[in-house]
Design an enzyme around this catalytic site. Structure first.
Site, PDB file in Angstrom:
ATOM      1  CB  ALA A   1      -0.926   0.002   1.213  1.00  0.00           C
TER       2      ALA A   1
ATOM      3  CG  ASP B   1      10.293   4.017   2.807  1.00  0.00           C
ATOM      4  OD1 ASP B   1      10.032   5.232   2.701  1.00  0.00           O
ATOM      5  OD2 ASP B   1      10.127   3.204   1.877  1.00  0.00           O
TER       6      ASP B   1
HETATM    7  C1  GLA Z   1       9.730   4.033  -1.655  1.00  0.00           C
HETATM    8  C2  GLA Z   1      11.208   3.909  -1.271  1.00  0.00           C
HETATM    9  C3  GLA Z   1      11.728   5.220  -0.687  1.00  0.00           C
HETATM   10  C4  GLA Z   1      11.417   6.402  -1.607  1.00  0.00           C
HETATM   11  C5  GLA Z   1       9.940   6.391  -2.034  1.00  0.00           C
HETATM   12  C6  GLA Z   1       9.629   7.437  -3.069  1.00  0.00           C
HETATM   13  O1  GLA Z   1       8.956   4.218  -0.516  1.00  0.00           O
HETATM   14  O2  GLA Z   1      11.388   2.886  -0.327  1.00  0.00           O
HETATM   15  O3  GLA Z   1      13.098   5.123  -0.438  1.00  0.00           O
HETATM   16  O4  GLA Z   1      12.256   6.412  -2.713  1.00  0.00           O
HETATM   17  O5  GLA Z   1       9.552   5.123  -2.545  1.00  0.00           O
HETATM   18  O6  GLA Z   1       9.776   8.703  -2.544  1.00  0.00           O
END
Ligand code: GLA
Length: 387
Positions: free
Chosen positions: A122, A171
């Protein structure tokens, strides 16, 4: 599920009690998308959905896992860690053990019960939360002397090298270091970070899951990363001093952008203007300028759709529905795109009408039933000891 019930389940599976509970949250990104791996700026918050791991040591050097979502167990030996094609969910835990061992940390066996609250695919970073939780399990049980930034980098390494997704650092960072009621501003080059108070008055962030599942490993995520590398190489022919896309100023882009291929130009334009938007968004939070914050969110979405090309028709529809409602200054896709969730900045009194409108229009047009999550900006990962 209540903690007491989880402990009971643990006892039933492993015939003993856990000693610790580790909780690591998912995240939404308020703005700054696809900028982290270009050394740019991001502004995520942790959400109040966690991956919970109940854990205790064992003495035989084996990692035993039981995942309540899959109702499956899995086991691997620390002496021989390889990715598996069967119970793929365990590759995150395997990857963490592998990167710790490779980095020279002394770890041993443990029995883990996993209860994930974050929906998968998600775009809410369920994988990063599993990585961070697993790493903290080892840290706590084996008393590893390991600093937060090292934890974040190793978790990212596990995902890059073991799972095969070339994700950036946002993240894992957000899952570990977020703070309740603050957004986390990260400079992905220096890895300096700052907590920005979320002064959004009588507004909230609402998350809506488009229910179009996104799978990073098989999606175009890695392709976008490659396109950024290609664009960088092309720009370096013009300005050799540039090391990452973040280094390109708006002036340089306006002067030399026309020399790039159409695709490179679009990708670069997104990244450098998105970085600017993050800086402006922080000023908005400081000045409590909700409307401008919302506008920046909408601009970010438009750019992700038209320039970075990671939106879908379902995500666009969700954003459009928001734009037509009063009390909704901003909406955008959050995370990698290619499916997943949209976040709305919405006046509290408009939340219910917005949900009703989405339920009605989105279902009629797509046949999909969207899911909502009312977001509470939450704390990053933490450990609880069981008495
Ligand atoms: C995913 C990746 C992050 C980032 C986002 C886009 O969540 O895990 O490192 O690149 O996409 O911003």
């Amino acid at each position: 599920m209540k903690i007491e019930d989880l402990i009971k389940q643990y006892k039933a599976i492993y015939k003993k009690f856990p000693t610790h509970i580790i909780r690591a949250p998912g995240r939404i990104n308020l703005i700054g998308e696809h900028t982290d791996y270009n050394d740019g700026f991001v502004l995520p918050i942790a959400i109040d959905q966690y991956t919970n791991m109940l854990v205790s040591k064992n003495e035989d050097g084996k990692i035993r896992l039981y995942d309540l979502k899959y109702k499956e167990n899995e086991e691997f030996d620390l002496k021989n860690i390889k990715p598996t094609q069967q119970k793929k969910w365990s590759n995150y835990q395997r990857g963490i053990a592998k990167v710790l061992l490779d980095a020279g940390y002394e770890i041993g066996g443990m029995n883990v019960l996993i209860f994930g609250e974050i929906p998968e695919g998600a775009g809410l970073s369920s994988s990063a939360s599993v990585e961070i939780a697993m790493l903290l399990c080892f840290k706590e049980l084996y008393r590893l002397d390991i600093k937060p930034l090292e934890i974040i980098k190793l978790a990212k390494k596990a995902e890059n090298e073991f799972v095969g997704v070339q994700c950036g650092i946002m993240d894992q960072f957000a899952s570990l270091l977020s703070k309740k009621n603050y957004a986390l501003f990260i400079d992905c080059r220096s890895l300096n970070f700052q907590y920005i108070p979320l002064s959004i008055q009588d507004y909230s962030f609402l998350v809506c899951n488009s229910m179009v599942k996104r799978n990073l490993a098989e999606s175009s995520y890695n392709k976008r990363r490659q396109e950024c590398k290609d664009a960088l190489r092309a720009f370096q022919k013009i300005l050799p001093g540039i090391r990452v896309l973040r280094d390109i100023s708006i002036e340089d882009f306006l002067r030399y952008g026309a020399l790039l291929s159409k695709k490179s130009r679009k990708r670069v334009k997104h990244v450098i203007y998105e970085n600017e938007r993050v800086k402006q968004a922080i000023e908005c939070l400081k000045n409590e300028d909700i409307n401008l914050f919302g506008k920046l969110m909408c601009q970010s979405h438009k750019s992700l759709k038209e320039l970075y090309e990671v939106s879908t028709k379902e995500l666009d529809l969700l954003v459009e529905i928001g734009k037509d409602e009063t009390g909704v200054p901003g909406a955008r896709l959050t995370g990698a795109g290619f499916g997943g969730c949209v976040i709305y900045l919405v006046k509290n009194s408009s939340i219910e009408p917005l949900k009703e409108k989405i339920l009605d229009v989105y279902q009629k047009k797509t046949g999909l039933v969207p899911q909502f999550y009312d977001i509470v900006p939450s704390r990053g990962a933490y450990v609880e000891f069981i008495k």
